[in-house]
Design a protein around this motif. Structure first.
Motif, PDB file in Angstrom:
ATOM      1  N   ARG A  32       0.828  -1.242  -0.206  1.00 61.00           N
ATOM      2  CA  ARG A  32       0.061  -0.117   0.040  1.00 61.00           C
ATOM      3  C   ARG A  32       0.770   1.244   0.008  1.00 61.00           C
ATOM      4  O   ARG A  32       0.286   2.340  -0.007  1.00 61.00           O
ATOM      5  N   GLY A  33       2.167   1.051   0.213  1.00 62.81           N
ATOM      6  CA  GLY A  33       2.976   2.546   0.032  1.00 62.81           C
ATOM      7  C   GLY A  33       2.916   3.187   1.339  1.00 62.81           C
ATOM      8  O   GLY A  33       2.107   2.762   2.335  1.00 62.81           O
ATOM      9  N   TYR A  34       3.754   4.220   1.752  1.00 61.42           N
ATOM     10  CA  TYR A  34       4.148   4.554   3.043  1.00 61.42           C
ATOM     11  C   TYR A  34       3.053   5.451   3.438  1.00 61.42           C
ATOM     12  O   TYR A  34       2.053   4.885   4.370  1.00 61.42           O
ATOM     13  N   ALA A  35       2.412   6.321   2.524  1.00 60.91           N
ATOM     14  CA  ALA A  35       1.250   7.359   2.997  1.00 60.91           C
ATOM     15  C   ALA A  35      -0.161   6.362   3.030  1.00 60.91           C
ATOM     16  O   ALA A  35      -0.996   6.478   3.739  1.00 60.91           O
ATOM     17  N   GLY A  36      -0.064   5.270   2.254  1.00 60.99           N
ATOM     18  CA  GLY A  36      -1.300   4.569   1.945  1.00 60.99           C
ATOM     19  C   GLY A  36      -1.760   3.663   3.393  1.00 60.99           C
ATOM     20  O   GLY A  36      -2.571   2.946   3.250  1.00 60.99           O
ATOM     21  N   THR A  37      -0.579   3.222   3.897  1.00 65.80           N
ATOM     22  CA  THR A  37      -0.597   2.404   5.145  1.00 65.80           C
ATOM     23  C   THR A  37      -0.927   3.215   6.604  1.00 65.80           C
ATOM     24  O   THR A  37      -0.260   4.269   6.792  1.00 65.80           O
ATOM     25  N   THR A  38      -1.532   2.802   7.226  1.00 71.07           N
ATOM     26  CA  THR A  38      -1.881   3.160   8.696  1.00 71.07           C
ATOM     27  C   THR A  38      -0.931   2.247   9.833  1.00 71.07           C
ATOM     28  O   THR A  38      -0.884   0.961   9.423  1.00 71.07           O
ATOM     29  N   THR A  39      -0.628   2.699  10.700  1.00 65.81           N
ATOM     30  CA  THR A  39       0.056   2.028  11.801  1.00 65.81           C
ATOM     31  C   THR A  39      -0.824   0.940  12.281  1.00 65.81           C
ATOM     32  O   THR A  39      -0.670  -0.042  12.967  1.00 65.81           O
ATOM     33  N   ASP A  40      -2.132   0.988  12.275  1.00 65.03           N
ATOM     34  CA  ASP A  40      -3.141  -0.028  12.743  1.00 65.03           C
ATOM     35  C   ASP A  40      -3.157  -0.907  11.730  1.00 65.03           C
ATOM     36  O   ASP A  40      -3.140  -2.242  12.110  1.00 65.03           O
ATOM     37  N   GLN A  41      -2.901  -0.829  10.503  1.00 62.42           N
ATOM     38  CA  GLN A  41      -2.818  -2.056   9.631  1.00 62.42           C
ATOM     39  C   GLN A  41      -1.628  -2.797   9.721  1.00 62.42           C
ATOM     40  O   GLN A  41      -1.774  -4.045   9.827  1.00 62.42           O
ATOM     41  N   VAL A  42      -0.350  -2.200  10.239  1.00 61.26           N
ATOM     42  CA  VAL A  42       0.481  -2.647  10.416  1.00 61.26           C
ATOM     43  C   VAL A  42       0.232  -3.548  11.849  1.00 61.26           C
ATOM     44  O   VAL A  42       0.754  -4.884  11.994  1.00 61.26           O
ATOM     45  N   ALA A  43      -0.148  -2.883  12.798  1.00 64.88           N
ATOM     46  CA  ALA A  43      -0.488  -3.628  14.030  1.00 64.88           C
ATOM     47  C   ALA A  43      -1.360  -4.806  13.893  1.00 64.88           C
ATOM     48  O   ALA A  43      -0.983  -5.936  14.400  1.00 64.88           O
ATOM     49  N   GLN A  44      -2.293  -4.757  13.092  1.00 65.85           N
ATOM     50  CA  GLN A  44      -3.360  -5.805  13.002  1.00 65.85           C
ATOM     51  C   GLN A  44      -2.327  -7.163  12.114  1.00 65.85           C
ATOM     52  O   GLN A  44      -2.698  -8.208  12.455  1.00 65.85           O
ATOM     53  N   ALA A  45      -1.680  -6.666  11.245  1.00 66.43           N
ATOM     54  CA  ALA A  45      -0.753  -7.660  10.414  1.00 66.43           C
ATOM     55  C   ALA A  45       0.164  -8.633  11.562  1.00 66.43           C
ATOM     56  O   ALA A  45       0.265  -9.742  11.416  1.00 66.43           O
ATOM     57  N   ALA A  46       0.553  -7.714  12.456  1.00 63.30           N
ATOM     58  CA  ALA A  46       1.578  -8.360  13.384  1.00 63.30           C
ATOM     59  C   ALA A  46       0.808  -8.818  14.445  1.00 63.30           C
ATOM     60  O   ALA A  46       1.525  -9.441  15.426  1.00 63.30           O
ATOM     61  N   GLY A  47      -0.478  -8.800  14.752  1.00 59.39           N
ATOM     62  CA  GLY A  47      -1.287  -9.259  15.748  1.00 59.39           C
ATOM     63  C   GLY A  47      -1.130  -8.664  17.051  1.00 59.39           C
ATOM     64  O   GLY A  47      -1.303  -9.202  18.168  1.00 59.39           O
ATOM     65  N   ILE A  48      -0.861  -6.985  17.258  1.00 60.26           N
ATOM     66  CA  ILE A  48      -0.677  -6.699  18.455  1.00 60.26           C
ATOM     67  C   ILE A  48      -1.597  -5.138  18.156  1.00 60.26           C
ATOM     68  O   ILE A  48      -2.226  -5.080  17.380  1.00 60.26           O
ATOM     69  N   SER A  49      -1.506  -4.259  19.301  1.00 55.59           N
ATOM     70  CA  SER A  49      -2.282  -3.223  19.277  1.00 55.59           C
ATOM     71  C   SER A  49      -1.666  -2.071  18.342  1.00 55.59           C
ATOM     72  O   SER A  49      -0.225  -1.932  18.431  1.00 55.59           O
ATOM     73  N   GLN A  50      -2.231  -1.210  18.041  1.00 59.90           N
ATOM     74  CA  GLN A  50      -1.585   0.261  17.128  1.00 59.90           C
ATOM     75  C   GLN A  50      -0.747   1.057  17.940  1.00 59.90           C
ATOM     76  O   GLN A  50       0.408   1.208  17.514  1.00 59.90           O
ATOM     77  N   PRO A  51      -1.003   1.202  19.241  1.00 62.72           N
ATOM     78  CA  PRO A  51      -0.024   1.944  20.095  1.00 62.72           C
ATOM     79  C   PRO A  51       1.231   1.380  20.121  1.00 62.72           C
ATOM     80  O   PRO A  51       2.481   1.900  20.465  1.00 62.72           O
ATOM     81  N   TYR A  52       1.203  -0.078  20.515  1.00 61.70           N
ATOM     82  CA  TYR A  52       2.430  -0.858  20.638  1.00 61.70           C
ATOM     83  C   TYR A  52       3.423  -0.704  19.713  1.00 61.70           C
ATOM     84  O   TYR A  52       4.579  -0.538  19.575  1.00 61.70           O
TER      85      TYR A  52
END
Lengths: 205, 205
Positions: A32-52
């Motif tokens: 999705r690219g840098y701007a197109g990605t949210t930290t929450d999407q990364v968090a979900q893909a990693a199975g943890i919470s966004q703030p982490y």
DNA sequence: GTCTATAATAGGATAGAC
DNA sequence: GTCTATCCTATTATAGAC
């Protein structure tokens, strides 16, 4: 299960968690690219919470920079390994180029390296990330030229082929392989015999 | 001035305003990518208000699609014009490829076409824009193959060179031309004699 | 044809509990 | 080491005046 509710994610060492997040980030940012990605999407893909995710890397920008760095180092290592194999040294420049090309497609098949790099290349305008990305590109150029024994033009042609391949991947042209004759032809002559690797890469994680 | 406060922007025909907005969008999207661009940035570049941009095109997504369409049509026209010139028909495939390459760099110099297309190529994951972008890429491929009289491999090599050029531009590698030897070498062998066109493109609008 | 005002929501980052 | 709750800002889109 001894308790009623299980923790959302196991407690694991920070270093290991860090790699997990980078793996997840590679996948999401790569697609999705840098701007197109949210930290929450990364968090979900990693199975943890966004703030982490933010906590671990300080910021989204920094996470992406660390990802770029890791990806570039892996690419560097892989190319260097390929170039230093004894049987490769005996090949002609054209043969070495073809050999390296196959090594590059193998790396694509493993995922998580090439697409994040490509996404970084589109961020030249960013004062922080742009610098990282340009530097990474030049490092690879020099590696090929100096350790690969290629001429300027040979390196250019190799990189050009790589950029076409990267573009076809980010375009997700592989999804048309079965339904569009033109796409099949273009993919066929871009990836050569190793086409299966990228066609299957979509189904892997 | 007959009144105390002047209108923020002149009242002009919609069709003309539309082109202005597309020109502004080409510049901003081309540099920052789809997700990295706000409709307000486009509005400011066009000298109008943000809601007017949305009003005119319905949505940011639709604006980008119309931009891609316009850019692809212009590229198509340009390549076709180059290919149908009588003196070109007499050239060898390799010479025609070099001629087309120069035409491509000329187009880059005019701005507003190549970078938005490249940004679109990174959006394969998007269900709407991805389809547009893949289709546009394949249209160009077929044009070169069928009207250019090139083999599959020749078209591939031409596209590969184009993707390298596009990547160097989005990386803003041209900004290092004066200060980095490696960058100068790479840019030199990628753009050939036409290097001046892209070095000056940064200072133009 | 164009603007101002604003609604509605998304997203990065922080605080603090456990 | 990890989460929940939440703040704050940015951003797309709509409503309605002129």
């Amino acid at each position: 299960m001894s308790s009623v509710s299980e923790p959302k994610s196991e407690r694991i060492p920070a270093a290991q968690r860090r790699e997990q997040i980078l793996d997840a980030a590679a996948e999401v940012f790569g697609e999705r690219g840098y701007a197109g990605t949210t930290t929450d999407q990364v968090a979900q893909a990693a199975g943890i919470s966004q703030p982490y995710v933010v906590r671990m890397f300080g910021s989204k920008e920094n996470l992406f920079c660390e990802l770029l760095l890791r990806a570039r180092e892996r690419l560097e290592t892989r190319l260097r390994n390929a170039l230093t194999r004894p049987e490769v040294k005996a090949l002609s420049a054209a043969e070495r180029k073809a050999f390296l090309g196959r090594a590059y497609v193998d790396l694509i098949g493993e995922g998580g390296i090439v697409l994040p790099l490509m996404q970084g290349f589109l961020l030249g305008h960013d004062p922080v990330i742009g610098k990282y990305a340009r530097e990474g590109f030049l490092v690879i150029y020099r590696l090929l030229r100096d350790e690969g024994g290629f001429s300027q033009d040979e390196v250019r042609d190799f990189l050009a082929g790589g950029m076409l391949i990267n573009t076809l991947l980010t375009l997700q042209m592989t999804g048309l392989y079965d339904t569009d004759d033109t796409a099949r032809e273009l993919l066929g002559c871009s990836f050569g015999e190793k086409i299966d690797i990228v066609l299957n890469a979509g189904s892997a994680s």
